[in-house]
Every structure is written in C-alpha cells, then in structure tokens.
Design a protein around this motif. Structure first.
Motif, PDB file in Angstrom:
ATOM      1  N   LEU A  78      13.148  59.950 -54.454  1.00 58.89           N
ATOM      2  CA  LEU A  78      14.202  58.957 -54.702  1.00 58.89           C
ATOM      3  C   LEU A  78      13.656  57.535 -54.569  1.00 58.89           C
ATOM      4  O   LEU A  78      14.009  56.649 -55.349  1.00 58.89           O
ATOM      5  CB  LEU A  78      15.374  59.182 -53.732  1.00 58.89           C
ATOM      6  CG  LEU A  78      16.153  60.492 -53.942  1.00 58.89           C
ATOM      7  CD1 LEU A  78      17.191  60.689 -52.854  1.00 58.89           C
ATOM      8  CD2 LEU A  78      16.816  60.525 -55.310  1.00 58.89           C
ATOM      9  N   ILE A 129      12.589  56.916 -64.941  1.00 56.58           N
ATOM     10  CA  ILE A 129      11.784  56.838 -63.714  1.00 56.58           C
ATOM     11  C   ILE A 129      10.277  57.001 -63.932  1.00 56.58           C
ATOM     12  O   ILE A 129       9.505  56.770 -63.006  1.00 56.58           O
ATOM     13  CB  ILE A 129      12.250  57.875 -62.669  1.00 56.58           C
ATOM     14  CG1 ILE A 129      11.985  59.315 -63.139  1.00 56.58           C
ATOM     15  CG2 ILE A 129      13.742  57.688 -62.375  1.00 56.58           C
ATOM     16  CD1 ILE A 129      12.315  60.357 -62.103  1.00 56.58           C
ATOM     17  N   ALA A 151      11.568  56.765 -57.620  1.00 56.66           N
ATOM     18  CA  ALA A 151      12.457  56.524 -58.764  1.00 56.66           C
ATOM     19  C   ALA A 151      13.065  55.127 -58.663  1.00 56.66           C
ATOM     20  O   ALA A 151      13.145  54.392 -59.648  1.00 56.66           O
ATOM     21  CB  ALA A 151      13.559  57.585 -58.792  1.00 56.66           C
ATOM     22  N   HIS A 152      13.455  54.774 -57.453  1.00 55.37           N
ATOM     23  CA  HIS A 152      14.055  53.457 -57.226  1.00 55.37           C
ATOM     24  C   HIS A 152      13.071  52.341 -57.596  1.00 55.37           C
ATOM     25  O   HIS A 152      13.420  51.386 -58.288  1.00 55.37           O
ATOM     26  CB  HIS A 152      14.473  53.350 -55.761  1.00 55.37           C
ATOM     27  CG  HIS A 152      15.001  51.999 -55.382  1.00 55.37           C
ATOM     28  ND1 HIS A 152      16.272  51.596 -55.725  1.00 55.37           N
ATOM     29  CD2 HIS A 152      14.425  50.962 -54.720  1.00 55.37           C
ATOM     30  CE1 HIS A 152      16.463  50.358 -55.294  1.00 55.37           C
ATOM     31  NE2 HIS A 152      15.363  49.941 -54.672  1.00 55.37           N
ATOM     32  N   MET A 180      12.644  52.098 -61.362  1.00 51.32           N
ATOM     33  CA  MET A 180      13.778  51.512 -62.086  1.00 51.32           C
ATOM     34  C   MET A 180      13.871  50.005 -61.872  1.00 51.32           C
ATOM     35  O   MET A 180      14.508  49.312 -62.647  1.00 51.32           O
ATOM     36  CB  MET A 180      15.076  52.220 -61.682  1.00 51.32           C
ATOM     37  CG  MET A 180      15.164  53.598 -62.329  1.00 51.32           C
ATOM     38  SD  MET A 180      16.730  54.437 -62.034  1.00 51.32           S
ATOM     39  CE  MET A 180      16.525  54.934 -60.346  1.00 51.32           C
TER      40      MET A 180
END
Lengths: 676, 243
Positions: free
Chosen positions: A6, A323, A9-10, A13
């Motif tokens: 996560l 991502i 991915a953050h 982005m």
C-alpha cells in the motif's frame, strides 16, 4: 507485506513523472496490441490453438522435458536440471569459475531476475552486465525492473541521462537517440570481450532441441553468438512440442507484448558451434530451472504456467496503470505476477497482491493464451483467508453478512436497522457523506446511498405481476450487424515490401544484373569502406563480392577463432566494419521478415555487428508466412543450422519513455535487395 | 414467458425503484415475472474476498431458491449474473450435486438486457427521454458475460438524443477493493469521472448497480449534477428528463 504494498502504491500515485510513464505505457501498448491482433485472420481461433499447445505441453511436461533434454544432448548442449533457484545460480557460477571468467554479458531474462542470478554471481566475484537497454539502465541505478518487458518504464529520459552521468561519467543530452547511442557504444565493448554470454529462453522446442530467443535490440543475438560460452536459463514450463507450435506462439508473443507482428530478431539456436560454423559458442549450456514450478503445476494455480511472459496483462491492467511495477514488490508484477508470485513463493509474502484487483477481466481479454486470471486471483484470495486474513474487519464483515443473508428474516431485519442507521448519518441530498469504521475509506472520496426505507422485496411481497398479454415483438434489426471488411489481397512481393517498410526496413527491387550496382550504391550512401560479408555461397554473391573488391572495399568474411582468448581481438577487428552484406534464405510476406541461417561461410555477424545490413533476397524465395516456409522447405533447415535468425526490420528499442529508437545494438538500417 | 427475477441484494436494499423498473420492463416486454421468496444475496461479496465457505452457504441457498422452478432467471446486474453463470461452477467444483445444479442454473441465467434482446427478442420498448446519456460498459457484463451489443441496441431504440459510449475501463469499484485499496480505487474512479465530465452528458446509464452506485457516489462528492441510472430506469422512462 500488505502495508509495504500500500505504501509503494501510494508513493507511485504521488509521482507525476511515473504517472505519465504509466499512462504512456498503458495507452501505447494497448493500442498497439489491439491493432496487431486485429490484423490476424481469426485471433480467437489462434488464441485457442496457442492455449491448447501450452496445455498439452504442461499435461505431458515430463515426457517433453525428456525428449528436449535428449535432443539437446545430441546437439552437444550441456543440460543442467536445477530444482531450486540456489542450485540454478550455483550451476552458472560453477561454469563461470571453471572458465576463469570474471564477468558475463547478459541479455534480459526474467528468470534470472527471479532466481537472483546477478547477486549470486557478484557474491562469487563475477560481474554480470545487463545488456538490454532498459535493464542496463535499471542495473546502473541498482534498481529492479518495473515491467517484465520494459524494465525502465518508470524512468524519464532526464533520469536516464543523470544515471549515465553519475554511473558512467558520460555527459549525454537527455535525447532518447543520444542516450541509445551512448549505451550502444559502452555495451559494444562488453559484447566483444565477454567470456560468457548469459540469456533466458522464450521457448524451447522439444522435438528439435531448439532454443528460441525473441528480442528487439540485438543484444540477445550478441550474447548467444559472440562469447565462447553461452549459458541459457529456462523455466521447465517454457516448452512447445514442435517448430510448427513455436510458429503459433511467435504469432502471438510480439503482437501481445509490443504490438509488433514479429520482434526484430527471433533466433533459433541448435546446439553448440560445429566444424565449419563461422561463429557461435564452443560450449552451450542450458540450465532447466524448476524453482517451484512443479509445485505450482500440482496446485490450483497450474493454469498460470501457460504464461508466455508477453506482459499484455500488465499493460491492460487498470491497477498496474495506477501503481506501476515496483509497488508489487515482486519480480513478477501485475495480474499474472499476483498469481505467480504467491504460487512460487507462498501466500505469506505475496498473497496480498491478489487483492489488488477489481477482477475487471481486462487481463484475460488481453492474454494471448486466455489465462483466466480473475479466477486464479480468486483462488489466491481464498487461500489467503487462511494464511493471512488481512484486513481483519473484512473477514468479520463477510461472516456477519453471510449469517444475515442466509435467512430472509435476519436479512430483512438488518435492512431495517441499516435504514434507521442511514438516517442518523450526515447526508447531502439524501446520500451519506461519511461512513464509520473501515468504510470511511469509501466515504473519503465518494458519497454512499442510503438504505431504502422499504426494500424491494417488501414492496413486492404481495405482488405477482402478470404479463401484458401481447406477444413479444420480433425486431429484425437483431439480425443485422456489419461484417468485417476483407483485407485487400495484393501480391506476395508487394506485401513483403509494405511490411518491411512498415517496420523501418528499406526495400529495393532490381534485376539480378543490377544487384552489384545497387549494393555498391548503398555502401557509398552509408559511407562504408569496410564490409563484413558472406562468402561466395551463391552465384549472385560471387558477382557482388568480386565487384566490391574491384571497387576497393575492404571485405571480410567473419570466422571467429575457436580459442577463447583469441576471440576478443578478432571481434575487435570485425567491429570496425560499417556495413554487412548477406544473402537470405527466405522472406515472409506477412511480416516483412528475412530468414538467415548460419553455415559454412555464412556468418550471421554481418547482419548484427555493423550499423547497416544489406541482404540480397530472391523474389522466388518469398513465402506467405513463416508457417508457409516451414511447411514447404524451411523446417529441416531451421532445425539443423546452429543458428537461424529471423530478422524483421532494424534493431530497435522503446525502453526509454516508450520512444522508438533504432540501432540500439544491432544495425540501425536494414536494406533488402530483392532480385527479380 | 415466465421468468424468475433475482433482484440482487444491492437493488433490494438501496434502489428498490430500480427493481420496480425491471419488473415493469420485463412485463412490458411480454414476460410474466415471478419474484421467488427468500432471496437475499448470491454470495458474490464472499466469493470475491476469498471467503468461500460463506460464499457456498449463500450460493447453496440461491441454487435452492431458483431451483424450485425451471424458468429462466433474470438478473439486473452483470456481475451477479456472471456469478450465477461462471462463479458457482468454480465455487462448487468439488461438490458434484451442487455442481450439477450450478450448471443448470448457469444455463438459464441472464442479465436483463441479454434476456430482453436474446430471449424476448424485444428492442423497441417505447421509451423516451430528452436527457443526454452515456453508456458505461461494466466489466463483468462486458468481459464476464460478453454482453455489449444488447444494451447498445436497446439504448439506440430509445426515443431521445443518441447515447454516447464510455471507454470499457473499470471504474475502480471492485467490491471490497474500493475500501481496502481505497486510494487505488479512487485514482481509477477519478479517471472515469474525468471521462464522464468531458462527455458532457446529463446521466450515465449502465447495467451494474454496484458500478453505478460507485460512480454516482463519486459524482455527488464532486458536486457534479450528472446522475446514474440503471438501464431499466431508462427503458421505462416515458417523460422527458430523469427522476
């Protein structure tokens, strides 16, 4: 693990440059694949056929491996089965140490990434140099590839220029063509001097013991033919039964991955160098790697072994598009990676990846062998509920929901309570603006509908509606849909020329008597004085070579010394040539491909080392397709020559910012002189 | 023709008016609609999150409820129809009797637009609207069931402005994905909202209530005036405008 994903991915982005690169990849590659598929006669049939080939191979994998191994032995290839990654690495290290090698030149191979070969070699004091442009850049930056086909997908050309400056001390302008030229120069020395070449294998052909490599840049051809030793590594599942089956795969692999009808270079390697061969490795090894594949084969994820590593599912996946590859934290990212990674290395480390999908099915739609990825992802998720049931609230909610939904009374009661609860939540125009607990993640970006005060089933409880009584109308429009337009049929030669030009090659048609003039004219255009060429294996080459000598060109017919230490010097000399002149055994009209087989006085180096390659092809040797050629005359040749090269246009890459550049390692210019 | 309506838990709980529109459309098209009692949820949420024993409980119940009569089952949702058509076969792969029932149910389950066009052979339903519409091809409908032509034909028979077609890209819903991968889901949603914005329409029409709920939740959050409507609501529209 899940949190690391996560977080990754953050970060991805929030990186605008990466987002631009991912958009470019998704849009460019998807469009290219769709167009390439649309050009096939019946893509659904072909996909089914390809899938059946892969399935049959997997079903009888043991016997195909047996046959393949036997054929390789017969051809003088040393086969090393490796049960684990460590074993596979040790085999390569041992070969390198026995040869006293301190460095190896590598072409891109996801398998070597998977087993951690570079680290193992480094530990043994052996430097592994990646030669695929994207992989080279990534290696210089001490990163891992972010896409299985386009390793440096995540980098901008400015970043690449900075890397070249800081790691190589090269000041290069951030222009893609300049960067490519710089890499060509710096890697050329590696090819010429490396004592060992290491590569992957796209397909192994069981019936003939052929290793097939598919590349665009030409580095794959270099590392498998220039160094005295070639070590190929291949996953045990990457077999096809016959050359004809290989042809089916070759129709789909490049079209699905990069949208090309055929990649620039397809090499068929049959055994080690033999007497009379002008080049090729004295030693060829194949490391057949299991590393968990047999276990996957016996699991519910066995379908994932059908994968041919084209990368189409990555390009189609909307989650990957957001991502990128690095967030997955695995060598294999994207939809297929979210199945393969937990399959090979367990759910504890990688099972959470399967949840990073909306099951939208874009992957299976793009898969050339129709792997049902959504179903496989669901199987991983199922296993995951036992291995690592994260997040906890989800399991609890599902259990509660299931308890409620298995009784109409409980369900109805819950709906009433929920409706009541809805009324207490903050609202805007009737929709809820904030939700409690984990559901707040939803309401962070979206309103939520209120539960209905009277659910549908209650409204309908006493209602049993009857039909209106009128007969259903038949609307003839249902039957009419437009038929696809038939492709215009033109002559074979014309189609060959059009396809060749479409991939950036040049087509010249002339009577045989003018061939020598044309060759000389082209060489002058190139400013070439030193030429590598085939020997006088055909009358036409006899004429051409004679003319070249008359006109004062310095012509060399490559023949590498068999003593390994003498090779770099010999190669160094050949490297100075500006052009290569060869014949060609065949042309394929459907892809604009020329086929060259190695043999006595037929070196493939003229088609690989210089910046320009001139090939002389007889128009009578142009076939409809690779299949047509294999059926009529080609199969015995393809299975017997030490190296067969199918060449489709100049050497190319789109590794930096998806910008197409030619001449990365092989020729930047390909001219086919077609004799009438 | 007699049909059984599986109204789906989302329509039942959140959008009963869609259920009513579905009944109206089917009736208008000449079907006799039966709404079997006891139906709740097909089990898709549990299946998609990997909780298969819970999914089996809900699935077994659904098999039983819709196995009481042999009539076709109509579902106003692509993903729930796909669960019936493909999901149960995977879910009950090791349960021979239920696998047989699953295959039977799969063979007579239809998404609404598919049923209207393929079975009832009805396209013209006399619907009219003045609203400008964009059709969202939802993932499970399009790729799970291969249903694409049918809703388009129904919409093109509409008496009103021509209906636009949005890209067949996922809106980012994905069930629990929208909560446990909310940030990624949101990024995907934003793309879709941008696309809707540039389409410049008054409403988005689709055949999956879950996707529409997700899209409308996003549209409302952004203060957009664009609304979402289920195909059945459009097909029953006899007035200018929506809602």
């Amino acid at each position: 693990m899940r949190q690391a994903f996560l977080d990754g991915a953050h970060r991805a982005m929030g990186d605008p440059a990466l987002q631009r690169a991912l958009d470019r990849n998704a849009e460019g590659r998807q469009r290219a694949r769709r167009e390439a598929w649309a050009g096939l006669h019946d893509v659904e049939d072909l996909r089914q056929h390809a899938r059946a080939i892969r399935q049959v191979t997997l079903d009888r994998l043991d016997s195909y491996i047996g046959l393949f191994t036997q054929r390789l032995h017969e051809r003088g290839v040393q086969v090393h089965p490796a049960a684990t990654s460590e074993e596979a690495c040790q085999i390569v290290v041992d070969i390198a140490q026995r040869r006293g090698a301190t460095r190896v030149a590598k072409s891109k191979s996801m398998l070597t990434e998977e087993i951690g070969l570079n680290a193992a070699l480094e530990k043994a004091g052996i430097q592994a140099i990646e030669t695929d442009l994207g992989e080279y850049i990534v290696q210089l930056r001490h990163e891992s590839p972010s896409h299985i086909l386009t390793p440096a997908l995540h980098l901008s050309r400015q970043a690449v220029a900075e890397t070249f400056s800081s790691e190589l001390g090269l000041q290069v302008s951030p222009e893609v063509s300049d960067l490519t030229r710089a890499a060509r120069k710096s890697l050329r020395e590696v090819f010429l001097s490396a004592p060992i070449g290491v590569s992957g294998v796209n397909f192994g052909v069981a019936e003939t013991g052929t290793l097939c490599l598919v590349t665009n840049e030409g580095n794959g051809r270099m590392v498998t033919s220039l160094p005295p030793v070639h070590v190929a590594l291949m996953g045990i599942e990457r077999l096809v039964p016959t050359l004809s089956d290989l042809r089916v795969m070759l129709q789909l692999l490049p079209r699905s991955g990069t949208g090309q009808k055929l990649s620039s270079y397809v090499s068929l390697l049959n055994g080690a160098r033999r007497d009379g061969d002008p080049e090729g490795p004295e030693e060829r090894h194949l490391v057949l790697v299991d590393a968990g594949r047999t276990a996957v084969r016996r699991s519910s994820l066995s379908e994932s072994l059908l994968c041919i590593r084209c990368g189409a599912c990555l390009n189609a996946c909307p989650v990957f598009r957001e991502i990128g590859g690095h967030a997955y934290g695995s060598v294999y990212p994207g939809p297929i990676g979210s199945v393969i990674s937990p399959g090979l290395w367990g759910g504890e480390k990688y099972g959470h990846l399967a949840k990073a999908s909306t099951l939208c099915g874009a992957c299976v739609e793009a898969c050339p062998v129709g792997i049902d990825l959504p179903t496989l992802l669901l199987r991983v998720r199922h296993q995951q509920t036992r291995i690592d049931p994260q997040p906890r609230w989800l399991g609890r909610s599902i259990r509660l929901f299931s308890w409620l939904a298995t009784s109409e009374r409980r369900f109805g009661l819950a709906q009433r309570l929920a409706a009541l609860f809805s009324r207490l939540q903050p609202q805007s125009h009737g929709w809820l603006t904030a939700l409690p607990g984990p559901l707040s993640a939803w309401s962070a970006a979206r309103h939520f509908p209120p539960f209905a005060a009277r659910p549908f089933r209650r409204r309908m409880r006493h209602l049993r509606l009857q039909g209106s009584g009128r007969s259903p109308e038949f609307d003839p429009r249902v039957e009419t849909f437009p038929l696809p337009e038939a492709a215009p049929i033109s002559d074979k030669l014309g189609r060959f020329a059009a396809e060749l030009e479409a991939v950036g090659g040049e087509f010249i048609r002339c009577p045989e008597a003018e061939a020598a003039d044309r060759v000389v004219g082209q060489l002058h255009l190139q400013g070439a004085s030193r030429v590598l060429a085939w020997g006088q294996v055909e009358p036409i080459l006899f004429t051409v070579l004679q003319r070249l000598e008359q006109d004062g060109f310095q012509v060399t017919q490559p023949h590498l010394p068999s003593r390994p230490y003498a090779r770099p010097e010999a190669l160094e000399k050949l490297d100075g040539a500006q052009a290569g002149v060869t014949g060609a055994q065949a042309g394929f009209a459907d892809t604009g491909t020329i086929a060259l087989s190695m043999g006595r006085r037929r070196s493939l180096l003229p088609s690989l080392l210089p910046v320009a390659h001139l090939a002389i092809l007889r128009s009578s040797d142009i076939y409809e397709s690779m299949q047509d050629w294999l059926n009529k005359v080609g199969a015995p040749l393809a299975a017997s020559t030490q190296c067969m090269a199918f060449i489709t246009g100049p050497s190319r890459t789109a590794d930096i910012e998806m910008t197409l550049t030619v001449g990365v390692h092989g020729p930047a210019q390909l001219v086919v002189i077609c004799l009438e | 023709m007699r049909v059984q309506l599986m109204v789906t838990c989302l329509v039942d709980s959140f959008f009963p008016e869609i259920g009513e529109a579905v009944v109206e459309v089917l009736t208008e098209a000449g079907a006799t609609v039966n709404i079997p009692r006891g139906q709740t949820c097909c089990g898709q949420p549990a299946m998609n999150t990997g909780y298969r024993s819970q999914a089996r409980q809900m699935g077994a119940r659904t098999l039983q409820i819709f196995g009481r009569s042999p009539y076709p089952v109509v579902v106003p949702s692509g993903s729930c129809a796909a669960m019936l058509r493909h999901g149960y076969e995977e879910l009950f792969a090791d349960d021979a009797p239920r696998l047989r029932q699953s295959r039977d149910l799969a063979s007579r389950s239809f998404e609404l637009s598919e049923f209207l066009v393929e079975r009832l052979r009805v396209i013209e339903l006399g619907a009219s609207t003045t609203a400008t519409l964009a059709y969202q091809p939802s993932c499970h409908l399009l790729r799970g069931l291969g249903v694409d032509r049918q809703p388009s034909e129904l919409l093109s028979a509409l008496n009103g402005p021509p209906v636009e077609r949005l890209q067949p890209d996922c809106c980012g819903f994905g069930g629990a994905f929208s909560v446990d991968h909310a940030e990624i889901s949101e990024a995907m949603l934003d793309r879709k909202l941008d696309e809707i914005d540039s389409a410049g329409v008054e409403a988005v029409v689709g055949c999956d209530v879950s996707c529409l709920m997700h899209l409308e939740g996003g549209l409302r959050r952004h203060g957009s005036g664009v609304r979402c409507a289920h195909l059945a609501q459009i097909l029953t529209s006899r007035e200018p405008g929506l809602r």
